[in-house]
Design an enzyme around this catalytic site. Structure first.
Site, PDB file in Angstrom:
ATOM      1  N   LYS A  14     -12.335  19.390  13.623  1.00  0.00           N
ATOM      2  CA  LYS A  14     -12.852  20.640  13.047  1.00  0.00           C
ATOM      3  C   LYS A  14     -13.754  21.383  14.034  1.00  0.00           C
ATOM      4  CE  LYS A  14     -14.920  18.873   9.415  1.00  0.00           C
ATOM      5  NZ  LYS A  14     -14.721  17.422   9.704  1.00  0.00           N
ATOM      6  N   ARG A  89     -18.747  19.959   1.351  1.00  0.00           N
ATOM      7  CA  ARG A  89     -18.301  18.564   1.363  1.00  0.00           C
ATOM      8  C   ARG A  89     -18.280  17.969  -0.034  1.00  0.00           C
ATOM      9  NH1 ARG A  89     -19.946  17.416   7.099  1.00  0.00           N
ATOM     10  NH2 ARG A  89     -19.154  15.387   7.701  1.00  0.00           N
ATOM     11  N   ARG A 128     -15.426   9.428  20.978  1.00  0.00           N
ATOM     12  CA  ARG A 128     -16.406  10.523  21.109  1.00  0.00           C
ATOM     13  C   ARG A 128     -17.810   9.946  21.237  1.00  0.00           C
ATOM     14  NH1 ARG A 128     -16.473  14.740  16.209  1.00  0.00           N
ATOM     15  NH2 ARG A 128     -17.600  13.088  15.154  1.00  0.00           N
ATOM     16  N   ARG A 134     -24.177  10.549  19.673  1.00  0.00           N
ATOM     17  CA  ARG A 134     -24.432  10.513  18.228  1.00  0.00           C
ATOM     18  C   ARG A 134     -24.387   9.075  17.734  1.00  0.00           C
ATOM     19  NH1 ARG A 134     -20.798  14.878  15.075  1.00  0.00           N
ATOM     20  NH2 ARG A 134     -21.329  13.405  13.408  1.00  0.00           N
ATOM     21  N   ARG A 146     -18.499   6.877   6.773  1.00  0.00           N
ATOM     22  CA  ARG A 146     -18.314   8.340   6.750  1.00  0.00           C
ATOM     23  C   ARG A 146     -16.941   8.684   6.202  1.00  0.00           C
ATOM     24  NH1 ARG A 146     -19.498   9.877  12.724  1.00  0.00           N
ATOM     25  NH2 ARG A 146     -19.020  11.989  12.058  1.00  0.00           N
TER      26      ARG A 146
HETATM   27  P1  AMP Z   1     -20.630  16.202  10.845  1.00  0.00           P
HETATM   28  O1  AMP Z   1     -21.195  16.614  12.163  1.00  0.00           O
HETATM   29  O2  AMP Z   1     -20.038  17.350  10.080  1.00  0.00           O
HETATM   30  O3  AMP Z   1     -19.682  15.041  10.960  1.00  0.00           O
HETATM   31  O4  AMP Z   1     -21.861  15.693   9.956  1.00  0.00           O
HETATM   32  C1  AMP Z   1     -22.652  14.600  10.346  1.00  0.00           C
HETATM   33  C2  AMP Z   1     -23.450  14.080   9.159  1.00  0.00           C
HETATM   34  O5  AMP Z   1     -24.305  15.122   8.662  1.00  0.00           O
HETATM   35  C3  AMP Z   1     -22.616  13.666   7.953  1.00  0.00           C
HETATM   36  O6  AMP Z   1     -22.147  12.328   8.063  1.00  0.00           O
HETATM   37  C4  AMP Z   1     -23.623  13.835   6.819  1.00  0.00           C
HETATM   38  O7  AMP Z   1     -24.559  12.769   6.818  1.00  0.00           O
HETATM   39  C5  AMP Z   1     -24.377  15.092   7.245  1.00  0.00           C
HETATM   40  N1  AMP Z   1     -23.735  16.320   6.728  1.00  0.00           N
HETATM   41  C6  AMP Z   1     -23.156  17.321   7.457  1.00  0.00           C
HETATM   42  N2  AMP Z   1     -22.689  18.294   6.674  1.00  0.00           N
HETATM   43  C7  AMP Z   1     -22.959  17.900   5.396  1.00  0.00           C
HETATM   44  C8  AMP Z   1     -22.686  18.468   4.116  1.00  0.00           C
HETATM   45  N3  AMP Z   1     -22.032  19.646   3.987  1.00  0.00           N
HETATM   46  N4  AMP Z   1     -23.112  17.793   3.019  1.00  0.00           N
HETATM   47  C9  AMP Z   1     -23.776  16.622   3.125  1.00  0.00           C
HETATM   48  N5  AMP Z   1     -24.033  16.021   4.291  1.00  0.00           N
HETATM   49  C10 AMP Z   1     -23.637  16.654   5.429  1.00  0.00           C
END
Ligand code: AMP
Length: 201
Positions: A14, A89, A128, A134, A146
């Site tokens: 994404k 989400r 990654r 991260r 996740r």
């Molecule tokens: P991402 O970079 O989108 O994979 O997000 C990393 C982490 O941030 C996720 O595993 C969640 O812990 C948190 N996170 C990101 N976006 C959301 C969202 N829309 N709702 C809840 N948690 C989020």
């Protein structure tokens, strides 16, 4: 206004595709994951609270991310549109987003669902993690959590957007440019201004 949701599990590409889409269509990229990591880097209270959940691979509370998105929409009044990446989400987040966009009379035009199998997702995220720094990309248990969060809380959103006739499935296990071409094909169907690529006379 061209509002697009990029929908897909962690590791489906994404973020990479969002960058390419905003570049081509001149949109604003809104990634809640990036926003949360910026809060962590700035050591804000919100960031520190979010970090404990993110480090376990769990979602942060709906109200937190909805508030962040609301601020970004209010602060980007002249944008031609937004690419939502990693948001919504949960169904609650999707309902909140619809309500916010309703205020701007600018509904979501299309939801692009990038499909990638579980084994490939884990492989990509751990790869990654070797360079992203991260913590949540580096530990297989967190990565798996996740994906579980995605399957239980986020995947039900597919029904929400199917009911609105907006969900388009895209195969994500292909080279980046081929996935991008499929995404653009769907975007062009709903976009009257076909990006900035000039048409051949
Ligand atoms: P991402 O970079 O989108 O994979 O997000 C990393 C982490 O941030 C996720 O595993 C969640 O812990 C948190 N996170 C990101 N976006 C959301 C969202 N829309 N709702 C809840 N948690 C989020």
């Amino acid at each position: 206004m061209l509002n697009i949701v990029l929908f897909g599990p962690p590791g489906s590409g994404k973020g990479t595709q969002a960058e390419k889409i905003i570049d081509k269509y001149k949109l604003v990229h809104l990634s809640t994951g990036d926003m949360l990591r910026a809060e962590i880097a700035a050591a804000t209270t919100l960031g520190l609270e979010a970090k404990t959940l993110m480090d376990k691979g769990e979602l942060v509370p709906d109200a937190v991310v909805i508030g962040m998105i609301e601020n970004k929409l209010a602060g980007n009044k002249t944008a031609g549109g937004f690419v939502f990446d990693g948001f919504p989400r949960t169904v609650k987040q999707a309902e909140a987003l619809d309500a916010l966009l309703e205020k701007h009379k600018a509904p979501i035009k299309v939801v692009l669902s990038i499909k990638v199998g579980e084994e490939e997702l884990t492989r990509r995220i751990l790869a990654r993690g070797a360079t992203s720094g991260r913590a949540d990309d580096q530990n297989e248990t967190i990565v798996k959590n996740r994906v579980v969060e995605y399957r239980t809380k986020t995947e039900p959103l597919a029904n929400y957007y199917t009911a609105q006739g907006k969900l388009k499935d895209i195969t994500g296990e292909k080279p980046v440019d081929e996935v991008f071409a499929s995404l653009c094909h769907e975007i062009d169907k709903v976009n009257s201004n076909k990006g900035l690529t000039p048409s051949v006379p």
